[in-house]
Design a protein around this motif. Structure first.
Motif, PDB file in Angstrom:
ATOM      1  N   ASP A  81      40.617  40.691  40.741  1.00  0.00           N
ATOM      2  CA  ASP A  81      41.124  40.773  39.366  1.00  0.00           C
ATOM      3  C   ASP A  81      42.109  39.639  39.070  1.00  0.00           C
ATOM      4  OD1 ASP A  81      41.399  42.303  36.815  1.00  0.00           O
ATOM      5  OD2 ASP A  81      43.467  42.488  37.485  1.00  0.00           O
ATOM      6  N   VAL A  82      42.968  39.323  40.039  1.00  0.00           N
ATOM      7  CA  VAL A  82      43.950  38.247  39.858  1.00  0.00           C
ATOM      8  C   VAL A  82      43.245  36.902  39.673  1.00  0.00           C
ATOM      9  CG1 VAL A  82      45.743  36.890  41.014  1.00  0.00           C
ATOM     10  CG2 VAL A  82      45.830  39.393  41.096  1.00  0.00           C
ATOM     11  N   PHE A  83      42.275  36.593  40.549  1.00  0.00           N
ATOM     12  CA  PHE A  83      41.552  35.329  40.446  1.00  0.00           C
ATOM     13  C   PHE A  83      40.726  35.261  39.163  1.00  0.00           C
ATOM     14  CE2 PHE A  83      41.966  35.128  45.216  1.00  0.00           C
ATOM     15  CZ  PHE A  83      42.755  33.995  45.227  1.00  0.00           C
ATOM     16  N   THR A  84      40.124  36.395  38.802  1.00  0.00           N
ATOM     17  CA  THR A  84      39.307  36.428  37.588  1.00  0.00           C
ATOM     18  C   THR A  84      40.149  36.156  36.353  1.00  0.00           C
ATOM     19  OG1 THR A  84      37.743  38.014  38.562  1.00  0.00           O
ATOM     20  CG2 THR A  84      37.766  37.846  36.170  1.00  0.00           C
ATOM     21  N   ARG A  85      41.285  36.829  36.261  1.00  0.00           N
ATOM     22  CA  ARG A  85      42.164  36.638  35.106  1.00  0.00           C
ATOM     23  C   ARG A  85      42.731  35.218  35.058  1.00  0.00           C
ATOM     24  NH1 ARG A  85      43.804  41.386  32.551  1.00  0.00           N
ATOM     25  NH2 ARG A  85      43.115  43.302  33.597  1.00  0.00           N
ATOM     26  N   ALA A  86      43.041  34.666  36.227  1.00  0.00           N
ATOM     27  CA  ALA A  86      43.570  33.304  36.282  1.00  0.00           C
ATOM     28  C   ALA A  86      42.543  32.306  35.767  1.00  0.00           C
ATOM     29  CB  ALA A  86      43.976  32.957  37.710  1.00  0.00           C
ATOM     30  N   LYS A 109      39.978  33.006  33.738  1.00  0.00           N
ATOM     31  CA  LYS A 109      39.763  33.249  32.308  1.00  0.00           C
ATOM     32  C   LYS A 109      40.819  32.522  31.464  1.00  0.00           C
ATOM     33  CE  LYS A 109      37.519  37.828  32.432  1.00  0.00           C
ATOM     34  NZ  LYS A 109      36.393  37.551  31.515  1.00  0.00           N
ATOM     35  N   LYS A 110      42.081  32.598  31.924  1.00  0.00           N
ATOM     36  CA  LYS A 110      43.170  31.987  31.180  1.00  0.00           C
ATOM     37  C   LYS A 110      43.159  30.464  31.279  1.00  0.00           C
ATOM     38  CE  LYS A 110      46.279  35.966  31.516  1.00  0.00           C
ATOM     39  NZ  LYS A 110      47.582  36.479  32.018  1.00  0.00           N
ATOM     40  N   SER A 111      42.460  29.944  32.291  1.00  0.00           N
ATOM     41  CA  SER A 111      42.407  28.491  32.477  1.00  0.00           C
ATOM     42  C   SER A 111      41.188  27.860  31.815  1.00  0.00           C
ATOM     43  CB  SER A 111      42.399  28.151  33.976  1.00  0.00           C
ATOM     44  OG  SER A 111      43.549  28.645  34.619  1.00  0.00           O
ATOM     45  N   PHE A 158      39.013  29.315  29.238  1.00  0.00           N
ATOM     46  CA  PHE A 158      38.895  29.549  27.788  1.00  0.00           C
ATOM     47  C   PHE A 158      37.467  29.320  27.281  1.00  0.00           C
ATOM     48  CE2 PHE A 158      43.412  28.297  28.221  1.00  0.00           C
ATOM     49  CZ  PHE A 158      43.994  29.453  27.742  1.00  0.00           C
ATOM     50  N   LYS A 159      36.527  30.018  27.867  1.00  0.00           N
ATOM     51  CA  LYS A 159      35.128  29.890  27.454  1.00  0.00           C
ATOM     52  C   LYS A 159      34.787  30.972  26.430  1.00  0.00           C
ATOM     53  CE  LYS A 159      30.394  29.727  29.239  1.00  0.00           C
ATOM     54  NZ  LYS A 159      29.547  29.878  30.444  1.00  0.00           N
ATOM     55  N   LEU A 160      34.205  30.591  25.333  1.00  0.00           N
ATOM     56  CA  LEU A 160      33.863  31.518  24.255  1.00  0.00           C
ATOM     57  C   LEU A 160      32.723  32.437  24.676  1.00  0.00           C
ATOM     58  CD1 LEU A 160      34.514  32.172  21.233  1.00  0.00           C
ATOM     59  CD2 LEU A 160      32.595  30.653  20.644  1.00  0.00           C
ATOM     60  N   ARG A 161      32.888  33.736  24.395  1.00  0.00           N
ATOM     61  CA  ARG A 161      31.815  34.688  24.678  1.00  0.00           C
ATOM     62  C   ARG A 161      30.640  34.420  23.738  1.00  0.00           C
ATOM     63  NH1 ARG A 161      33.500  39.152  27.790  1.00  0.00           N
ATOM     64  NH2 ARG A 161      35.776  39.389  27.950  1.00  0.00           N
ATOM     65  N   PRO A 162      29.424  34.797  24.157  1.00  0.00           N
ATOM     66  CA  PRO A 162      28.264  34.564  23.287  1.00  0.00           C
ATOM     67  C   PRO A 162      28.329  35.300  21.959  1.00  0.00           C
ATOM     68  CG  PRO A 162      27.678  35.893  25.219  1.00  0.00           C
ATOM     69  CD  PRO A 162      29.029  35.332  25.472  1.00  0.00           C
ATOM     70  N   ASP A 163      29.061  36.430  21.919  1.00  0.00           N
ATOM     71  CA  ASP A 163      29.204  37.146  20.644  1.00  0.00           C
ATOM     72  C   ASP A 163      30.373  36.623  19.820  1.00  0.00           C
ATOM     73  OD1 ASP A 163      31.380  38.103  22.013  1.00  0.00           O
ATOM     74  OD2 ASP A 163      30.873  40.225  21.806  1.00  0.00           O
ATOM     75  N   GLY A 164      31.097  35.630  20.358  1.00  0.00           N
ATOM     76  CA  GLY A 164      32.191  35.008  19.636  1.00  0.00           C
ATOM     77  C   GLY A 164      33.456  35.840  19.523  1.00  0.00           C
ATOM     78  N   SER A 165      33.562  36.929  20.281  1.00  0.00           N
ATOM     79  CA  SER A 165      34.701  37.840  20.144  1.00  0.00           C
ATOM     80  C   SER A 165      36.013  37.252  20.656  1.00  0.00           C
ATOM     81  CB  SER A 165      34.409  39.162  20.858  1.00  0.00           C
ATOM     82  OG  SER A 165      34.107  38.942  22.226  1.00  0.00           O
ATOM     83  N   GLU A 185      37.745  34.126  23.903  1.00  0.00           N
ATOM     84  CA  GLU A 185      37.475  33.024  24.833  1.00  0.00           C
ATOM     85  C   GLU A 185      37.761  33.415  26.270  1.00  0.00           C
ATOM     86  OE1 GLU A 185      39.886  29.832  23.239  1.00  0.00           O
ATOM     87  OE2 GLU A 185      38.218  29.124  21.993  1.00  0.00           O
ATOM     88  N   ASN A 186      37.378  34.633  26.630  1.00  0.00           N
ATOM     89  CA  ASN A 186      37.583  35.140  27.992  1.00  0.00           C
ATOM     90  C   ASN A 186      36.269  35.366  28.726  1.00  0.00           C
ATOM     91  OD1 ASN A 186      40.401  35.231  27.692  1.00  0.00           O
ATOM     92  ND2 ASN A 186      40.299  37.256  26.740  1.00  0.00           N
ATOM     93  N   ALA A 187      35.295  34.506  28.484  1.00  0.00           N
ATOM     94  CA  ALA A 187      33.965  34.746  29.040  1.00  0.00           C
ATOM     95  C   ALA A 187      33.860  34.450  30.531  1.00  0.00           C
ATOM     96  CB  ALA A 187      32.930  33.915  28.278  1.00  0.00           C
ATOM     97  N   PHE A 188      34.458  33.352  30.982  1.00  0.00           N
ATOM     98  CA  PHE A 188      34.222  32.881  32.361  1.00  0.00           C
ATOM     99  C   PHE A 188      35.431  33.135  33.252  1.00  0.00           C
ATOM    100  CE2 PHE A 188      33.983  29.873  35.802  1.00  0.00           C
ATOM    101  CZ  PHE A 188      32.640  29.760  36.078  1.00  0.00           C
ATOM    102  N   PRO A 189      35.182  33.849  34.390  1.00  0.00           N
ATOM    103  CA  PRO A 189      33.957  34.560  34.790  1.00  0.00           C
ATOM    104  C   PRO A 189      33.970  35.995  34.270  1.00  0.00           C
ATOM    105  CG  PRO A 189      35.520  34.599  36.582  1.00  0.00           C
ATOM    106  CD  PRO A 189      36.181  33.829  35.464  1.00  0.00           C
ATOM    107  N   SER A 190      32.886  36.714  34.486  1.00  0.00           N
ATOM    108  CA  SER A 190      32.779  38.089  34.018  1.00  0.00           C
ATOM    109  C   SER A 190      33.633  39.016  34.870  1.00  0.00           C
ATOM    110  CB  SER A 190      31.321  38.548  34.071  1.00  0.00           C
ATOM    111  OG  SER A 190      31.228  39.948  33.895  1.00  0.00           O
ATOM    112  N   GLY A 191      34.595  39.689  34.239  1.00  0.00           N
ATOM    113  CA  GLY A 191      35.470  40.610  34.951  1.00  0.00           C
ATOM    114  C   GLY A 191      34.764  41.864  35.430  1.00  0.00           C
ATOM    115  N   HIS A 192      33.924  42.444  34.572  1.00  0.00           N
ATOM    116  CA  HIS A 192      33.146  43.614  34.979  1.00  0.00           C
ATOM    117  C   HIS A 192      32.334  43.283  36.233  1.00  0.00           C
ATOM    118  CE1 HIS A 192      34.136  45.281  31.068  1.00  0.00           C
ATOM    119  NE2 HIS A 192      33.435  46.373  31.307  1.00  0.00           N
ATOM    120  N   THR A 193      31.692  42.127  36.197  1.00  0.00           N
ATOM    121  CA  THR A 193      30.805  41.735  37.298  1.00  0.00           C
ATOM    122  C   THR A 193      31.580  41.450  38.575  1.00  0.00           C
ATOM    123  OG1 THR A 193      29.315  40.734  35.672  1.00  0.00           O
ATOM    124  CG2 THR A 193      28.952  40.182  37.980  1.00  0.00           C
TER     125      THR A 193
END
Length: 241
Positions: A115-120, A122-124, A126-133, A135-143
């Motif tokens: 979770d720590v690496f994923t959030r780090a 995401k914050k670095s 800033f990739k836009l999600r395909p639905d445009g909601s 910029e936390n797309a990369f990488p997928s936290g659920h996955t």
């Protein structure tokens, strides 16, 4: 381009730390490189595919296949399936690699670090999600989280039940697929998340001898039981008298 370079640097730094730890040769019988090939390949593939025309085409194909109106919350629940599988297998008496306390310890450490690496990232990135909601797309936290717990299931039962061991990865793969179907992530996000979750868990199990401590080793009549209520997931102790 800057996004990819930054991601590569983060992964490189993580790999450098791992290499330095492994060079101590505290446990020379384990080969970390072989364990890291698959997760690093997934992360590398995710980085290469990110923002590519192939990724855009895959997303369009997926949406056309499931339908633009497709939406489900199943992925919010399936991501906890490997955790439930781990403890249900313990309750059923299936032989595991470690005591339930050590399982829990490795599981918690793996999921927190993932979770720590994923959030780090995401914050670095800033990739836009395909639905445009957002910029936390990369990488997928659920996955990433689900693959981390799925890897724990694999490590615990790979020598006693292959079907059970791979079930964790099965649930994780389903979770990643649903994130794509829900238009919440690109395929590169899911691949990188899967690789990250597996890599962190592999590292935790590789170096678990560094934090061996179990106050319940002699308490074979005690076990952990997963609990789900009103959207909250938790664990409680069970003791036989």
């Amino acid at each position: 381009m800057k996004r990819k370079i930054l991601t590569i640097l983060v992964i490189f730094m993580l790999g450098k730390v791992v290499a330095q730890l492994d060079s101590t040769r505290v446990n020379p019988k384990r080969t970390l490189l072989k364990k890291s090939i698959i997760p690093l390949s997934l992360i590398g593939t995710g980085i290469i595919l990110s923002d590519s025309s192939l990724e855009n085409s895959f997303n369009t194909t997926t949406r056309n296949w499931v339908g633009n109106d497709f939406e489900t919350t199943s992925d919010d629940y399936i991501r906890y399936a490997p955790v439930a599988t781990l403890y249900l297998a313990d309750i059923a008496g299936i032989q595991a690699k470690n005591h339930w306390f050590d399982q829990t310890k490795n599981l918690v450490i793996s999921m927190i670090l993932t979770d720590v690496f994923t959030r780090a990232l995401k914050k670095s990135v800033f990739k836009l999600r395909p639905d445009g909601s957002n910029e936390n797309a990369f990488p997928s936290g659920h996955t990433s989280i689900t693959f981390a717990s799925g890897a724990v299931v694999y490590e615990e039962f790979k020598n006693s039940s292959s079907l059970l061991a791979y079930s964790g990865y099965g649930f994780a793969t389903l979770t990643g697929g649903l994130r794509l179907a829900n238009n919440k992530h690109w395929v590169s996000d899911v691949l990188a998340g899967a690789g990250l979750g597996i890599l962190v868990t592999k590292l935790v199990y590789h170096f678990d001898y560094l934090f061996k401590w179990n106050p319940f080793m002699k308490s074979q009549d005690m076990s952990l039981v997963p609990r789900y209520s009103d959207g909250n997931v938790g664990l409680y102790l069970s003791k036989k008298f």
